[in-house]
Design a protein around this motif. Structure first.
Motif, short mmCIF file in Angstrom:
data_model
loop_
_atom_site.label_atom_id
_atom_site.label_comp_id
_atom_site.label_asym_id
_atom_site.label_seq_id
_atom_site.Cartn_x
_atom_site.Cartn_y
_atom_site.Cartn_z
N ALA A 110 -8.09 2.39 -8.48
CA ALA A 110 -7.18 1.96 -9.54
C ALA A 110 -7.49 0.55 -10.01
O ALA A 110 -7.39 0.24 -11.20
N ALA A 111 -7.87 -0.34 -9.08
CA ALA A 111 -8.18 -1.72 -9.46
C ALA A 111 -9.43 -1.77 -10.33
O ALA A 111 -9.48 -2.54 -11.30
N VAL A 112 -10.44 -0.94 -10.03
CA VAL A 112 -11.66 -0.91 -10.84
C VAL A 112 -11.34 -0.38 -12.23
O VAL A 112 -11.81 -0.93 -13.24
N VAL A 113 -10.56 0.70 -12.30
CA VAL A 113 -10.18 1.27 -13.59
C VAL A 113 -9.44 0.24 -14.43
O VAL A 113 -9.69 0.09 -15.64
N ALA A 114 -8.52 -0.51 -13.80
CA ALA A 114 -7.74 -1.51 -14.53
C ALA A 114 -8.63 -2.61 -15.08
O ALA A 114 -8.46 -3.08 -16.22
N GLU A 115 -9.62 -3.05 -14.30
CA GLU A 115 -10.52 -4.10 -14.75
C GLU A 115 -11.42 -3.62 -15.88
O GLU A 115 -11.73 -4.36 -16.82
N LEU A 116 -11.86 -2.37 -15.81
CA LEU A 116 -12.70 -1.82 -16.87
C LEU A 116 -11.97 -1.79 -18.21
O LEU A 116 -12.58 -1.97 -19.26
N LYS A 117 -10.68 -1.55 -18.17
CA LYS A 117 -9.89 -1.50 -19.40
C LYS A 117 -9.86 -2.86 -20.09
O LYS A 117 -9.62 -2.94 -21.31
N LYS A 118 -10.13 -3.91 -19.34
CA LYS A 118 -10.14 -5.26 -19.91
C LYS A 118 -11.46 -5.57 -20.62
O LYS A 118 -11.61 -6.63 -21.22
N LYS A 119 -12.43 -4.63 -20.52
CA LYS A 119 -13.75 -4.80 -21.13
C LYS A 119 -14.38 -6.14 -20.74
O LYS A 119 -14.64 -7.00 -21.60
N PRO A 120 -14.65 -6.32 -19.46
CA PRO A 120 -15.16 -7.61 -18.99
C PRO A 120 -16.60 -7.87 -19.45
O PRO A 120 -17.36 -6.94 -19.73
N GLY A 121 -16.96 -9.14 -19.53
CA GLY A 121 -18.33 -9.53 -19.82
C GLY A 121 -18.99 -10.07 -18.56
O GLY A 121 -18.42 -10.02 -17.47
N VAL A 122 -20.20 -10.59 -18.71
CA VAL A 122 -20.91 -11.18 -17.58
C VAL A 122 -20.14 -12.39 -17.07
O VAL A 122 -19.66 -13.21 -17.86
N GLN A 123 -20.00 -12.49 -15.75
CA GLN A 123 -19.35 -13.64 -15.14
C GLN A 123 -20.29 -14.22 -14.09
O GLN A 123 -20.83 -13.49 -13.26
N VAL A 124 -20.48 -15.52 -14.11
CA VAL A 124 -21.28 -16.21 -13.11
C VAL A 124 -20.50 -17.45 -12.67
O VAL A 124 -20.10 -18.26 -13.51
N LYS A 125 -20.28 -17.58 -11.37
CA LYS A 125 -19.54 -18.75 -10.86
C LYS A 125 -19.89 -18.98 -9.40
O LYS A 125 -20.56 -18.15 -8.77
N VAL A 126 -19.42 -20.11 -8.87
CA VAL A 126 -19.65 -20.45 -7.48
C VAL A 126 -18.34 -20.28 -6.72
O VAL A 126 -17.32 -20.88 -7.09
N LEU A 127 -18.37 -19.46 -5.67
CA LEU A 127 -17.21 -19.26 -4.82
C LEU A 127 -17.23 -20.29 -3.69
O LEU A 127 -18.09 -21.17 -3.64
N LYS A 128 -16.31 -20.15 -2.78
CA LYS A 128 -16.25 -21.08 -1.64
C LYS A 128 -17.51 -20.94 -0.79
O LYS A 128 -18.17 -19.90 -0.77
N ASN A 129 -17.84 -22.02 -0.09
CA ASN A 129 -18.95 -22.04 0.86
C ASN A 129 -20.31 -21.81 0.18
O ASN A 129 -21.25 -21.31 0.80
N GLY A 130 -20.42 -22.15 -1.11
CA GLY A 130 -21.70 -22.10 -1.78
C GLY A 130 -22.22 -20.70 -2.07
O GLY A 130 -23.43 -20.49 -2.11
#
Length: 279
Positions: A110-130
């Motif tokens: 359900a979480a994947v389906v919900a995110e797909l409905k938002k039509k996401p684009g490429v995301q690149v970022k730095v999370l914790k601990n590098g």
């Protein structure tokens, strides 16, 4: 004549006329159009040896009975794909696609389906601990019109992160439902490293097409597919983890397979190759 007998005769005449109408043969042009599609499936479908083509053609003609136009034949294709167990191929006519989708072995997240409905684009970022994070979604560039532009966009996003900040990468393909794999490979090329990354094989496991990265661009056999300048700084020697969901499909699966063994900037070796199917 007896009134009841007259009624029976009229009903028989009507039934006969109706049967002649519904069993009318397809117009020659429509039949030729359907025959062409059947021939292509018989020649190229991965599971072409699993069906009786004489019976399948007969069933297709029965389902197309009464069709007078190409468009009226199109609804036959989901049936054909189902008989061939082909949930990847599709037939398109006037912008509308006809395909068959088998029921997934597991329910969609359900979480994947919900995110797909938002039509996401490429995301690149730095999370914790590098840890560098790259979300690579699917696309619909089947016309090959934006390959270099999209590959450049992915590469530019990755290069904005200084290599010194990165201890490892997460490549998130959970929302990658497929599309054109070429910009995906072109965008990730510097992280994957030069060398063979995958390819197609026939149903008999014979090599048919080889994918490779050379000078950080993607090639199919000897043909250059992406032509994108190398980024000045990319943390290509960091280990990788790849995230998948049961909605990762097609091009997303190809990228996932090719990323196997790609950490430390080394090209993958011994990775299983996807088999080419119709569509």
């Amino acid at each position: 004549m007896n009134r009841n007998l007259l009624l029976v005769c009229l009903l028989l005449v009507c039934a006969s006329a109706f049967g002649q109408t519904t069993s009318q043969p397809l117009p020659d042009s429509v039949k030729a159009y359907l025959d062409k599609g059947l021939s292509l499936l018989q020649e190229h479908s991965l599971n072409r040896d699993a069906v009786n083509w004489e019976e399948l053609r007969r069933a297709a003609y029965e389902k197309a009975r009464g069709a007078k136009t190409y468009e009226e034949v199109a609804p036959v294709y989901p049936f054909l794909f189902e008989q061939l167990n082909d949930y990847h191929g599709w037939f398109t006519y006037k912008g509308k696609s006809y395909s068959w989708r088998r029921n997934p072995a597991q329910p969609r997240n359900a979480a994947v389906v919900a995110e797909l409905k938002k039509k996401p684009g490429v995301q690149v970022k730095v999370l914790k601990n590098g840890i560098g994070y790259i979300l690579l979604q699917g696309n619909s560039d089947f016309g090959m019109t934006n390959v270099n532009r999209d590959a450049q966009a992915i590469r530019d996003s990755i290069s904005k992160i200084h290599p010194g900040k990165i201890k490892g990468w997460i490549i998130d393909l959970r929302l990658n439902t497929g599309g054109n794999m070429y910009p995906m490979f072109g965008g990730l090329a510097q992280l994957m490293g030069d060398g063979k990354v995958g390819g197609f094989v026939t149903k008999d496991q014979k090599p048919e097409e080889e994918w490779s990265i050379r000078d950080s661009n993607f090639y199919v056999n000897t043909a250059l597919v992406t032509n994108v300048p190398q980024a000045l700084q990319v943390a290509g020697d960091a280990p990788m983890a790849v995230l998948l969901s049961n909605m990762t499909a097609s091009a997303g699966e190809a990228v996932a397979i090719s990323l196997k063994g790609a950490s430390s900037g080394k090209p993958p070796t011994g990775s299983p190759l996807p088999t080419k199917a119709s569509g």
